[in-house]
Design a protein around this motif. Structure first.
Motif, PDB file in Angstrom:
ATOM      1  N   ASP A 158       0.821  -1.211   0.000  1.00  0.00           N
ATOM      2  CA  ASP A 158       0.000   0.000   0.000  1.00  0.00           C
ATOM      3  C   ASP A 158       0.856   1.262   0.000  1.00  0.00           C
ATOM      4  N   ARG A 159       0.456   2.233  -0.834  1.00  0.00           N
ATOM      5  CA  ARG A 159       1.061   3.574  -0.861  1.00  0.00           C
ATOM      6  C   ARG A 159       2.567   3.516  -1.120  1.00  0.00           C
ATOM      7  N   SER A 160       2.980   2.577  -1.942  1.00  0.00           N
ATOM      8  CA  SER A 160       4.410   2.399  -2.202  1.00  0.00           C
ATOM      9  C   SER A 160       4.897   3.143  -3.441  1.00  0.00           C
ATOM     10  N   ALA A 161       4.013   3.927  -4.082  1.00  0.00           N
ATOM     11  CA  ALA A 161       4.411   4.606  -5.318  1.00  0.00           C
ATOM     12  C   ALA A 161       3.917   6.052  -5.352  1.00  0.00           C
ATOM     13  N   PRO A 162       4.404   6.917  -4.451  1.00  0.00           N
ATOM     14  CA  PRO A 162       4.054   8.338  -4.541  1.00  0.00           C
ATOM     15  C   PRO A 162       4.462   8.917  -5.895  1.00  0.00           C
ATOM     16  N   ILE A 163       3.657   9.868  -6.387  1.00  0.00           N
ATOM     17  CA  ILE A 163       3.920  10.459  -7.695  1.00  0.00           C
ATOM     18  C   ILE A 163       3.509  11.923  -7.688  1.00  0.00           C
ATOM     19  N   GLY A 164       4.283  12.750  -8.360  1.00  0.00           N
ATOM     20  CA  GLY A 164       3.961  14.160  -8.493  1.00  0.00           C
ATOM     21  C   GLY A 164       3.016  14.413  -9.649  1.00  0.00           C
ATOM     22  N   PRO A 165       2.587  15.647  -9.839  1.00  0.00           N
ATOM     23  CA  PRO A 165       1.715  15.986 -10.967  1.00  0.00           C
ATOM     24  C   PRO A 165       2.369  15.647 -12.306  1.00  0.00           C
ATOM     25  N   ILE A 166       1.546  15.312 -13.272  1.00  0.00           N
ATOM     26  CA  ILE A 166       2.038  14.903 -14.588  1.00  0.00           C
ATOM     27  C   ILE A 166       2.199  16.114 -15.505  1.00  0.00           C
ATOM     28  N   HIS A 167       3.343  16.180 -16.167  1.00  0.00           N
ATOM     29  CA  HIS A 167       3.625  17.212 -17.162  1.00  0.00           C
ATOM     30  C   HIS A 167       3.452  16.602 -18.552  1.00  0.00           C
ATOM     31  N   LYS A 168       2.748  17.273 -19.420  1.00  0.00           N
ATOM     32  CA  LYS A 168       2.577  16.772 -20.780  1.00  0.00           C
ATOM     33  C   LYS A 168       3.916  16.785 -21.517  1.00  0.00           C
ATOM     34  N   ALA A 169       4.182  15.709 -22.238  1.00  0.00           N
ATOM     35  CA  ALA A 169       5.407  15.642 -23.039  1.00  0.00           C
ATOM     36  C   ALA A 169       5.410  16.720 -24.113  1.00  0.00           C
ATOM     37  N   SER A 170       4.219  17.099 -24.585  1.00  0.00           N
ATOM     38  CA  SER A 170       4.132  18.143 -25.609  1.00  0.00           C
ATOM     39  C   SER A 170       4.626  19.486 -25.092  1.00  0.00           C
ATOM     40  N   GLU A 171       4.701  19.632 -23.756  1.00  0.00           N
ATOM     41  CA  GLU A 171       5.144  20.891 -23.166  1.00  0.00           C
ATOM     42  C   GLU A 171       6.555  20.818 -22.600  1.00  0.00           C
ATOM     43  N   VAL A 172       6.942  19.682 -22.024  1.00  0.00           N
ATOM     44  CA  VAL A 172       8.285  19.579 -21.420  1.00  0.00           C
ATOM     45  C   VAL A 172       9.263  18.799 -22.279  1.00  0.00           C
ATOM     46  N   GLY A 173       8.771  18.190 -23.351  1.00  0.00           N
ATOM     47  CA  GLY A 173       9.630  17.383 -24.199  1.00  0.00           C
ATOM     48  C   GLY A 173       9.889  16.010 -23.596  1.00  0.00           C
ATOM     49  N   HIS A 174      10.772  15.254 -24.252  1.00  0.00           N
ATOM     50  CA  HIS A 174      11.153  13.933 -23.758  1.00  0.00           C
ATOM     51  C   HIS A 174      12.524  14.014 -23.094  1.00  0.00           C
ATOM     52  N   PHE A 175      12.801  13.033 -22.256  1.00  0.00           N
ATOM     53  CA  PHE A 175      13.956  13.114 -21.366  1.00  0.00           C
ATOM     54  C   PHE A 175      15.074  12.196 -21.820  1.00  0.00           C
ATOM     55  N   GLU A 176      16.049  12.769 -22.526  1.00  0.00           N
ATOM     56  CA  GLU A 176      17.295  12.058 -22.801  1.00  0.00           C
ATOM     57  C   GLU A 176      18.340  12.387 -21.739  1.00  0.00           C
ATOM     58  N   LYS A 177      18.118  13.481 -21.028  1.00  0.00           N
ATOM     59  CA  LYS A 177      18.988  13.885 -19.935  1.00  0.00           C
ATOM     60  C   LYS A 177      18.183  14.747 -18.973  1.00  0.00           C
ATOM     61  N   GLY A 178      18.758  15.010 -17.812  1.00  0.00           N
ATOM     62  CA  GLY A 178      18.082  15.819 -16.808  1.00  0.00           C
ATOM     63  C   GLY A 178      18.431  15.310 -15.428  1.00  0.00           C
ATOM     64  N   GLU A 179      18.765  16.212 -14.529  1.00  0.00           N
ATOM     65  CA  GLU A 179      19.180  15.827 -13.186  1.00  0.00           C
ATOM     66  C   GLU A 179      18.035  15.172 -12.420  1.00  0.00           C
ATOM     67  N   ILE A 180      18.364  14.147 -11.652  1.00  0.00           N
ATOM     68  CA  ILE A 180      17.424  13.490 -10.747  1.00  0.00           C
ATOM     69  C   ILE A 180      18.083  13.430  -9.366  1.00  0.00           C
ATOM     70  N   TRP A 181      17.321  13.748  -8.311  1.00  0.00           N
ATOM     71  CA  TRP A 181      17.923  13.826  -6.986  1.00  0.00           C
ATOM     72  C   TRP A 181      16.923  13.432  -5.911  1.00  0.00           C
ATOM     73  N   LEU A 182      17.460  13.105  -4.742  1.00  0.00           N
ATOM     74  CA  LEU A 182      16.642  12.805  -3.576  1.00  0.00           C
ATOM     75  C   LEU A 182      17.401  13.215  -2.332  1.00  0.00           C
ATOM     76  N   THR A 183      16.692  13.852  -1.397  1.00  0.00           N
ATOM     77  CA  THR A 183      17.265  14.208  -0.115  1.00  0.00           C
ATOM     78  C   THR A 183      16.437  13.599   1.010  1.00  0.00           C
ATOM     79  N   VAL A 184      17.086  13.347   2.122  1.00  0.00           N
ATOM     80  CA  VAL A 184      16.409  12.929   3.350  1.00  0.00           C
ATOM     81  C   VAL A 184      16.786  13.931   4.429  1.00  0.00           C
ATOM     82  N   ASN A 185      15.786  14.612   4.960  1.00  0.00           N
ATOM     83  CA  ASN A 185      16.010  15.658   5.971  1.00  0.00           C
ATOM     84  C   ASN A 185      17.017  16.692   5.477  1.00  0.00           C
TER      85      ASN A 185
END
Length: 232
Positions: A138-165
């Motif tokens: 249960d609740r194992s897949a949090p997700i943010g709002p969806i951005h249309k590919a027609s507006e943000v393009g497709h992702f061949e690159k782009g920083e991904i990060w995660l912080t804890v506290n």
């Protein structure tokens, strides 16, 4: 048609800058899709064919920008892990999709978390059994709002990060995916007919680790914003 019990409404993820929502059909996840993460999990990161596992649609929990989602520390685990992910969502169905056409089927992108009961996953792996109790809870897949590919393009690159506290735990680039979004969609469509509403968690970079009650996770992808989760 009469139902024995009233069916639940579909999980609905908001679409950025619209009143529309994306109804989730299926959730597919790609395993070990960053070489450095494969190494930290004890595997050779050679470019073997991708492999997939699934979560139920209602494992997806939408998280609005500017809000922090509260998630209770799950039962039956003492090693609860975060995994930052770029999520691709399907808007056009198809099977046996060629790689050159695959991105035509991707409707949008979002930031996601693949939360994992790592001790249970590892126990099942050692026993040669499916991972569901480690991944599909249960609740194992949090997700943010969806951005249309027609507006943000497709992702061949782009920083991904995660912080804890506020401390950086994962930091990489989508360019380091072993299998690109297009290749992942094409390969997945050999085994399952993809349909609008399907959600694909594309894999996590190195730096996965455990959280405890009271921790706050923030995860982001360049051009897609950041979501926040509080572990309670």
């Amino acid at each position: 048609m009469e139902f024995a019990f009233s069916p639940e409404a579909p999980v609905a993820v908001p679409v950025v800058d619209t009143d529309a929502h994306f109804a989730v059909r299926r959730v597919y996840c790609v395993g070990r899709n960053y070489a450095a993460h494969a190494r930290e999990m004890g595997f050779d990161p050679d470019r073997e064919p991708p492999f997939f596992f699934c979560k139920p649609a209602d494992a997806v929990v939408p998280v609005a920008y500017g809000e922090s989602l509260e998630i209770r520390y799950p039962s039956q685990t003492e090693n609860y892990h975060y995994e930052a992910e770029l999520v691709a969502v399907i808007g056009k169905g198809g099977a046996d999709i060629p790689v050159v056409d695959a991105l035509d089927h991707v409707w949008g992108y979002a930031v996601g978390l693949d939360m994992t009961r790592r001790d249970l996953q590892m126990k099942m792996r050692e026993m040669g059994r499916p991972w569901e109790i480690g991944k599909a809870f249960d609740r194992s897949a949090p997700i943010g709002p969806i951005h249309k590919a027609s507006e943000v393009g497709h992702f061949e690159k782009g920083e991904i990060w995660l912080t804890v506290n506020g401390v950086t735990k994962q930091k990489s680039d989508v360019a380091h995916l072993i299998w690109s979004v297009a290749e992942t969609v094409a390969d997945l469509s050999k085994f399952f007919r993809l349909e609008p509403g399907d959600v694909i968690y594309t894999g996590t970079p190195e730096g996965v680790g455990a959280v405890k009650k009271g921790d706050t996770i923030a995860v982001g992808v360049e051009n897609l914003g950041e979501l926040s989760v509080d572990i309670t």
